[in-house]
Scaffold this motif. Structure first.
Motif, PDB file in Angstrom:
ATOM      1  N   LEU A   1       2.588  52.434  23.757  1.00 45.78           N
ATOM      2  CA  LEU A   1       2.030  51.411  22.880  1.00 45.78           C
ATOM      3  C   LEU A   1       3.141  50.654  22.155  1.00 45.78           C
ATOM      4  N   VAL A   2       4.131  51.391  21.667  1.00 43.70           N
ATOM      5  CA  VAL A   2       5.266  50.754  20.978  1.00 43.70           C
ATOM      6  C   VAL A   2       6.043  49.870  21.943  1.00 43.70           C
ATOM      7  N   LYS A   3       6.283  50.358  23.160  1.00 45.48           N
ATOM      8  CA  LYS A   3       7.007  49.546  24.149  1.00 45.48           C
ATOM      9  C   LYS A   3       6.215  48.294  24.497  1.00 45.48           C
ATOM     10  N   ASN A   4       4.880  48.403  24.475  1.00 56.59           N
ATOM     11  CA  ASN A   4       4.039  47.240  24.716  1.00 56.59           C
ATOM     12  C   ASN A   4       4.211  46.223  23.595  1.00 56.59           C
ATOM     13  N   ARG A   5       4.310  46.712  22.374  1.00 57.68           N
ATOM     14  CA  ARG A   5       4.525  45.818  21.231  1.00 57.68           C
ATOM     15  C   ARG A   5       5.878  45.108  21.322  1.00 57.68           C
ATOM     16  N   ILE A   6       6.868  45.847  21.789  1.00 58.38           N
ATOM     17  CA  ILE A   6       8.196  45.257  21.935  1.00 58.38           C
ATOM     18  C   ILE A   6       8.200  44.221  23.050  1.00 58.38           C
ATOM     19  N   GLY A   7       7.468  44.536  24.131  1.00 58.82           N
ATOM     20  CA  GLY A   7       7.353  43.603  25.247  1.00 58.82           C
ATOM     21  C   GLY A   7       8.685  43.381  25.944  1.00 58.82           C
ATOM     22  N   GLY A   8       8.883  42.166  26.413  1.00 63.75           N
ATOM     23  CA  GLY A   8      10.109  41.833  27.138  1.00 63.75           C
ATOM     24  C   GLY A   8      11.265  41.449  26.244  1.00 63.75           C
ATOM     25  N   ALA A   9      11.093  41.613  24.930  1.00 62.82           N
ATOM     26  CA  ALA A   9      12.161  41.230  24.007  1.00 62.82           C
ATOM     27  C   ALA A   9      13.363  42.166  24.086  1.00 62.82           C
ATOM     28  N   VAL A  10      13.144  43.374  24.614  1.00 61.24           N
ATOM     29  CA  VAL A  10      14.231  44.357  24.729  1.00 61.24           C
ATOM     30  C   VAL A  10      14.258  44.871  26.162  1.00 61.24           C
ATOM     31  N   ASP A  11      15.385  44.712  26.846  1.00 59.20           N
ATOM     32  CA  ASP A  11      15.493  45.199  28.219  1.00 59.20           C
ATOM     33  C   ASP A  11      15.595  46.723  28.232  1.00 59.20           C
ATOM     34  N   ALA A  12      15.411  47.319  29.404  1.00 57.74           N
ATOM     35  CA  ALA A  12      15.315  48.775  29.523  1.00 57.74           C
ATOM     36  C   ALA A  12      16.580  49.486  29.036  1.00 57.74           C
ATOM     37  N   VAL A  13      17.752  49.003  29.431  1.00 55.34           N
ATOM     38  CA  VAL A  13      19.001  49.675  29.062  1.00 55.34           C
ATOM     39  C   VAL A  13      19.245  49.571  27.558  1.00 55.34           C
ATOM     40  N   SER A  14      19.079  48.374  26.999  1.00 55.19           N
ATOM     41  CA  SER A  14      19.264  48.207  25.556  1.00 55.19           C
ATOM     42  C   SER A  14      18.262  49.044  24.777  1.00 55.19           C
ATOM     43  N   GLY A  15      17.016  49.101  25.279  1.00 57.08           N
ATOM     44  CA  GLY A  15      15.993  49.885  24.605  1.00 57.08           C
ATOM     45  C   GLY A  15      16.355  51.358  24.547  1.00 57.08           C
ATOM     46  N   LEU A  16      16.719  51.938  25.701  1.00 60.96           N
ATOM     47  CA  LEU A  16      17.088  53.348  25.723  1.00 60.96           C
ATOM     48  C   LEU A  16      18.353  53.599  24.911  1.00 60.96           C
ATOM     49  N   ALA A  17      19.307  52.663  24.961  1.00 53.05           N
ATOM     50  CA  ALA A  17      20.533  52.811  24.187  1.00 53.05           C
ATOM     51  C   ALA A  17      20.229  52.869  22.688  1.00 53.05           C
ATOM     52  N   LEU A  18      19.361  51.987  22.213  1.00 47.30           N
ATOM     53  CA  LEU A  18      19.022  51.968  20.798  1.00 47.30           C
ATOM     54  C   LEU A  18      18.212  53.202  20.406  1.00 47.30           C
ATOM     55  N   GLU A  19      17.266  53.590  21.250  1.00 51.77           N
ATOM     56  CA  GLU A  19      16.457  54.770  20.938  1.00 51.77           C
ATOM     57  C   GLU A  19      17.330  56.015  20.814  1.00 51.77           C
ATOM     58  N   THR A  20      18.263  56.188  21.728  1.00 53.57           N
ATOM     59  CA  THR A  20      19.143  57.355  21.661  1.00 53.57           C
ATOM     60  C   THR A  20      20.185  57.209  20.556  1.00 53.57           C
ATOM     61  N   MET A  21      20.553  55.979  20.221  1.00 51.43           N
ATOM     62  CA  MET A  21      21.494  55.764  19.119  1.00 51.43           C
ATOM     63  C   MET A  21      20.897  56.244  17.802  1.00 51.43           C
ATOM     64  N   TRP A  22      19.603  55.913  17.558  1.00 54.39           N
ATOM     65  CA  TRP A  22      18.950  56.381  16.326  1.00 54.39           C
ATOM     66  C   TRP A  22      18.830  57.904  16.310  1.00 54.39           C
ATOM     67  N   LEU A  23      18.701  58.507  17.499  1.00 49.94           N
ATOM     68  CA  LEU A  23      18.522  59.956  17.576  1.00 49.94           C
ATOM     69  C   LEU A  23      19.841  60.728  17.591  1.00 49.94           C
ATOM     70  N   ALA A  24      20.956  60.032  17.788  1.00 54.40           N
ATOM     71  CA  ALA A  24      22.252  60.701  17.916  1.00 54.40           C
ATOM     72  C   ALA A  24      22.577  61.612  16.722  1.00 54.40           C
ATOM     73  N   PRO A  25      22.366  61.164  15.463  1.00 54.01           N
ATOM     74  CA  PRO A  25      22.645  62.074  14.333  1.00 54.01           C
ATOM     75  C   PRO A  25      21.815  63.354  14.396  1.00 54.01           C
ATOM     76  N   VAL A  26      20.554  63.242  14.794  1.00 53.50           N
ATOM     77  CA  VAL A  26      19.697  64.423  14.921  1.00 53.50           C
ATOM     78  C   VAL A  26      20.252  65.360  15.990  1.00 53.50           C
ATOM     79  N   ALA A  27      20.682  64.785  17.108  1.00 61.49           N
ATOM     80  CA  ALA A  27      21.236  65.593  18.199  1.00 61.49           C
ATOM     81  C   ALA A  27      22.505  66.312  17.762  1.00 61.49           C
ATOM     82  N   VAL A  28      23.358  65.623  17.017  1.00 59.12           N
ATOM     83  CA  VAL A  28      24.608  66.239  16.541  1.00 59.12           C
ATOM     84  C   VAL A  28      24.302  67.406  15.605  1.00 59.12           C
ATOM     85  N   VAL A  29      23.348  67.216  14.689  1.00 62.76           N
ATOM     86  CA  VAL A  29      22.952  68.291  13.772  1.00 62.76           C
ATOM     87  C   VAL A  29      22.412  69.484  14.554  1.00 62.76           C
TER      88      VAL A  29
END
Length: 314
Positions: free
Chosen positions: A174-202
């Motif tokens: 649903l969220v990806k549908n809201r984002i639509g084509g404004a974010v390409d697949a690679v940039s989307g996954l890069a940003l999603e994992t970037m926000w999660l990186a601190p959690v992963a490090v902890v």
């Protein structure tokens, strides 16, 4: 000649899109075997490496494809950046639940989550997007709900893993549908994992201080396989994105059943997880619901659409 050329090109694009989509769901279907191979690495450590290594892989892809500008443009848009952060949280919940299920002998239940995911998507369309369902869609939702009740009563427990996987992935879609084509697949996954990186490090720090990390301590093959967790995550996602652009939503909807079917077979045939009678009955009812939904989807897609009236010129 021009019409024939265009038709041939369209057919090739559809065939290519079907191949991409099939490959994506095929990889997602056998992914449990990949993660089972990573034992004795636990689910929390695997997810942490999966997040960080996916980010590294996306960074390499962005560098090769010169896509950093697109990602930075998304970051400069507060609304899009927030949506990618929400998507990151949802996919983290999905990944963590899936890994816990896979590495604790619940692959069959995780397949149930992805079987009922189309039903969850339909329910979310009603609750969030206020869409009106066709009678067959309501029937599929009711049949799926009955299946969950059968499993709860017959098996003696709520299929929490399946429900969490289905809900988290449904909300992610649903969220990806809201984002639509404004974010390409690679940039989307890069940003999603970037926000999660601190959690992963902890997670890695805590795990290292308590149980100890397994990365680089088991065998060379294990280290290589764990190092490829980012590639294993990103490749099917990119194949899916490439396929979804070339084929209809109906085709995507039918292809998505490949992954849970393969996961179910992996759990039952390869990993020999138990399938008592009540679970077979519950799964059977779910499959009936999916047949109803699929038939309705195909019939609706084949209906001729009325021609659009020209918009008035202001």
């Amino acid at each position: 000649m021009t019409t024939l050329s265009a038709t041939g090109s369209s057919e090739r694009e559809r065939a290519l899109g079907t191949g991409y989509g099939f490959s994506a769901y095929l990889l997602w279907g056998v992914l449990p075997l990949y993660f089972v191979f990573l034992a004795p690495t636990g689910p929390w450590e695997v997810v942490a490496w999966r997040v960080l290594l996916s980010l590294v892989f996306c960074a390499i892809l962005l560098t090769v494809a010169r896509g950093w500008g697109r990602m930075i443009a998304v970051l400069r848009n507060p609304r899009l950046a927030l949506w990618t952060a929400i998507a990151g949280v949802l996919i983290y919940v999905n990944w963590q639940t899936f890994l816990i299920a896979t590495l604790t002998g619940h692959v069959v239940e995780s397949s149930l989550g992805y079987f009922i995911n189309p039903i969850t998507t339909v329910v979310l369309a009603v609750l969030v997007l206020h869409e009106r369902l066709r009678p067959a869609q309501w029937a599929a939702v009711g049949i799926a709900a009955a299946a969950v009740v059968v499993i709860v009563v017959g098996y003696g427990s709520v299929p929490w893993i399946a429900l969490i996987l289905s809900t988290s992935f449904g909300l992610y879609g649903l969220v990806k549908n809201r984002i639509g084509g404004a974010v390409d697949a690679v940039s989307g996954l890069a940003l999603e994992t970037m926000w999660l990186a601190p959690v992963a490090v902890v997670q890695l720090v805590v795990f290292a201080a308590t149980a100890g990390l397994t990365y680089g301590t088991v065998s060379t093959l294990h280290t290589v396989m764990l190092s490829l967790a980012g590639v294993a995550t990103a490749v099917p996602l990119l194949l899916f994105a490439a396929g979804a652009r070339r084929i209809s939503l109906t085709a995507v909807g039918l292809l998505q059943f490949i992954a849970p079917i393969l996961q179910f077979l992996v759990g039952v045939v390869v990993l020999h997880e138990p399938m008592p009678l009540e679970r077979w009955i519950g799964f059977g009812i779910v499959w009936v619901a999916l047949v109803v939904l699929s038939v309705d989807m195909i019939r609706h897609a084949r209906r001729p659409r009325p021609a659009l009236e020209p918009e008035p010129v202001a």
